[in-house]
Write a protein that holds these residues in place. Sequence first.
Motif, PDB file in Angstrom:
ATOM      1  N   ILE A   1       0.844  -1.205   0.000  1.00 33.24           N
ATOM      2  CA  ILE A   1       0.000   0.000   0.000  1.00 33.24           C
ATOM      3  C   ILE A   1       0.875   1.250   0.000  1.00 33.24           C
ATOM      4  N   GLY A   2       1.921   1.253   0.824  1.00 35.56           N
ATOM      5  CA  GLY A   2       2.826   2.398   0.883  1.00 35.56           C
ATOM      6  C   GLY A   2       3.517   2.642  -0.444  1.00 35.56           C
ATOM      7  N   ALA A   3       3.921   1.569  -1.129  1.00 40.77           N
ATOM      8  CA  ALA A   3       4.582   1.713  -2.424  1.00 40.77           C
ATOM      9  C   ALA A   3       3.634   2.297  -3.469  1.00 40.77           C
ATOM     10  N   THR A   4       2.373   1.896  -3.405  1.00 40.34           N
ATOM     11  CA  THR A   4       1.372   2.437  -4.332  1.00 40.34           C
ATOM     12  C   THR A   4       1.124   3.917  -4.043  1.00 40.34           C
ATOM     13  N   LEU A   5       1.057   4.284  -2.766  1.00 36.40           N
ATOM     14  CA  LEU A   5       0.907   5.698  -2.397  1.00 36.40           C
ATOM     15  C   LEU A   5       2.112   6.515  -2.857  1.00 36.40           C
ATOM     16  N   THR A   6       3.295   5.894  -2.806  1.00 36.21           N
ATOM     17  CA  THR A   6       4.510   6.565  -3.273  1.00 36.21           C
ATOM     18  C   THR A   6       4.408   6.898  -4.759  1.00 36.21           C
ATOM     19  N   SER A   7       3.984   5.923  -5.547  1.00 36.00           N
ATOM     20  CA  SER A   7       3.828   6.150  -6.987  1.00 36.00           C
ATOM     21  C   SER A   7       2.788   7.230  -7.257  1.00 36.00           C
ATOM     22  N   MET A   8       1.712   7.221  -6.488  1.00 37.03           N
ATOM     23  CA  MET A   8       0.679   8.244  -6.641  1.00 37.03           C
ATOM     24  C   MET A   8       1.210   9.624  -6.301  1.00 37.03           C
ATOM     25  N   LEU A   9       1.987   9.732  -5.229  1.00 38.44           N
ATOM     26  CA  LEU A   9       2.525  11.023  -4.804  1.00 38.44           C
ATOM     27  C   LEU A   9       3.458  11.591  -5.861  1.00 38.44           C
ATOM     28  N   SER A  10       4.378  10.772  -6.364  1.00 40.67           N
ATOM     29  CA  SER A  10       5.323  11.235  -7.391  1.00 40.67           C
ATOM     30  C   SER A  10       4.576  11.695  -8.649  1.00 40.67           C
ATOM     31  N   ALA A  11       3.612  10.896  -9.088  1.00 39.73           N
ATOM     32  CA  ALA A  11       2.884  11.196 -10.311  1.00 39.73           C
ATOM     33  C   ALA A  11       2.040  12.470 -10.161  1.00 39.73           C
ATOM     34  N   THR A  12       1.424  12.631  -9.000  1.00 35.47           N
ATOM     35  CA  THR A  12       0.569  13.807  -8.769  1.00 35.47           C
ATOM     36  C   THR A  12       1.399  15.085  -8.739  1.00 35.47           C
ATOM     37  N   ILE A  13       2.543  15.041  -8.066  1.00 34.41           N
ATOM     38  CA  ILE A  13       3.437  16.208  -8.019  1.00 34.41           C
ATOM     39  C   ILE A  13       3.938  16.539  -9.415  1.00 34.41           C
ATOM     40  N   ALA A  14       4.308  15.513 -10.177  1.00 30.96           N
ATOM     41  CA  ALA A  14       4.770  15.756 -11.554  1.00 30.96           C
ATOM     42  C   ALA A  14       3.666  16.405 -12.378  1.00 30.96           C
ATOM     43  N   GLY A  15       2.426  15.936 -12.195  1.00 26.83           N
ATOM     44  CA  GLY A  15       1.302  16.468 -12.971  1.00 26.83           C
ATOM     45  C   GLY A  15       1.046  17.944 -12.751  1.00 26.83           C
ATOM     46  N   LEU A  16       1.421  18.464 -11.599  1.00 20.60           N
ATOM     47  CA  LEU A  16       1.242  19.897 -11.323  1.00 20.60           C
ATOM     48  C   LEU A  16       2.073  20.770 -12.248  1.00 20.60           C
ATOM     49  N   PHE A  17       3.149  20.216 -12.807  1.00 18.71           N
ATOM     50  CA  PHE A  17       4.072  21.016 -13.615  1.00 18.71           C
ATOM     51  C   PHE A  17       4.113  20.564 -15.070  1.00 18.71           C
ATOM     52  N   ILE A  18       3.153  19.725 -15.457  1.00 14.97           N
ATOM     53  CA  ILE A  18       3.077  19.268 -16.854  1.00 14.97           C
ATOM     54  C   ILE A  18       2.007  20.069 -17.590  1.00 14.97           C
TER      55      ILE A  18
END
Length: 398
Positions: free
Chosen positions: A381-398
């Motif tokens: 679950i933590g690893a999935t949340l990690t992927s979500m966090l990275s992707a969401t932060i990246a999306g703010l600047f795309i």
Amino acid sequence: MAYLIAIVGIIVTLGLGYLLSTDRQGIKFKSIIIMLVSNFFTAWFMFTTTIGKKIIDFFTLAFDKLIEFGTAGVNFVFGGIETTGFVFMFNVLLIIVFFSTLLAIFNYTKILPYTIKLVGGALAKLTGLPKIESFNAVNSIFFGTSEALLAIKTQLDNLDKNRLYVVSASAMNSVAASIIASYMALLPPKYVLAALPLNMFSALIISSLVMPVNVPKDEDVIEIKDGAYGDSFFEAMVDGALDGLKIAGNVAGILIAFIATMGLANYLVAELAGLFGYDTNLQMLIGYLLSPFAFLMGIPASEIVQAGSIMGTKLILNEFVAILDFNTMIPDLTEKTIGIISVFLISFANFSTVGQISGTLKALSAKQAKVASGFSVRLLIGATLTSMLSATIAGLFI
């Protein structure tokens, strides 16, 4: 509005990590804020600044050139075989052999170990996290799950449950440098490269929420196994090439099995649904299930079901199967969705990796393998949340 949704998504992701925590009183919020700011800065720098874009372009060109050299080697061996279009074995898998060889050379010459130690030490000072956790986070950018844990094997028995969770989380949210070129052949290279540092910080953020660590200064020491290949330069090359061939073979076997199994599962679900008048399959059902999370990551509403199905494929099977599925969708998706999902896919966060970590720890320390089995669900679950966090932060600047 999209930015507001993404910010809410980040808050929800961090909140889920907090709810999952085993020691909320022990969470070091100062360290988490520092790492979160560092992640925002990293995404902003790489995607919006001229220097950041030039750095990404430089590494993209460097990898493209290296892929050309690797392709030359593949063509020398298999040049007599006539093919039509893009052949995954020749254009992706066999390139792993060359990159694994390069990794072995950098490891043997000590360039990579010293670089990792230097950056790991700087990360420890920046975040306030212990040295082993910081070193492992940087080390995991370059090496696969098993190799990352192998580098700290002399100190595994000294780690308590929380520290073991943090190093396991970093290893799980990494990708092996030897297969980065394979991802870049199927996904936009800039998002593959950006995911590496983003996942490093995100893994530490989420794991520090779920199982915070607290190590006295006098116990914060580190002994690292360099893990150099062979006794000579040429032996290192041979060992690296053989390792790469082994990795390519493993990936090929897993893809054959997983893609065939997914095809069977889709067929069975579609046939069953058809009996009740519905037109759907397993991946579509997973897409609907995960679509709320895709929406919170900042993906346009019209594309959240497709995105959710790719996220589910990665979680249930592995990132390579998901990347192959996603590659066929890219022409029909917006750039924002392409960037967010690409970053999400660049990690080993799936069910099979949990088993791999357990197997590696069992080989290195039976005691710690038993400890790790107690937090395997939290790890996934933590690893999935990690992927979500990275992707969401990246999306703010795309």
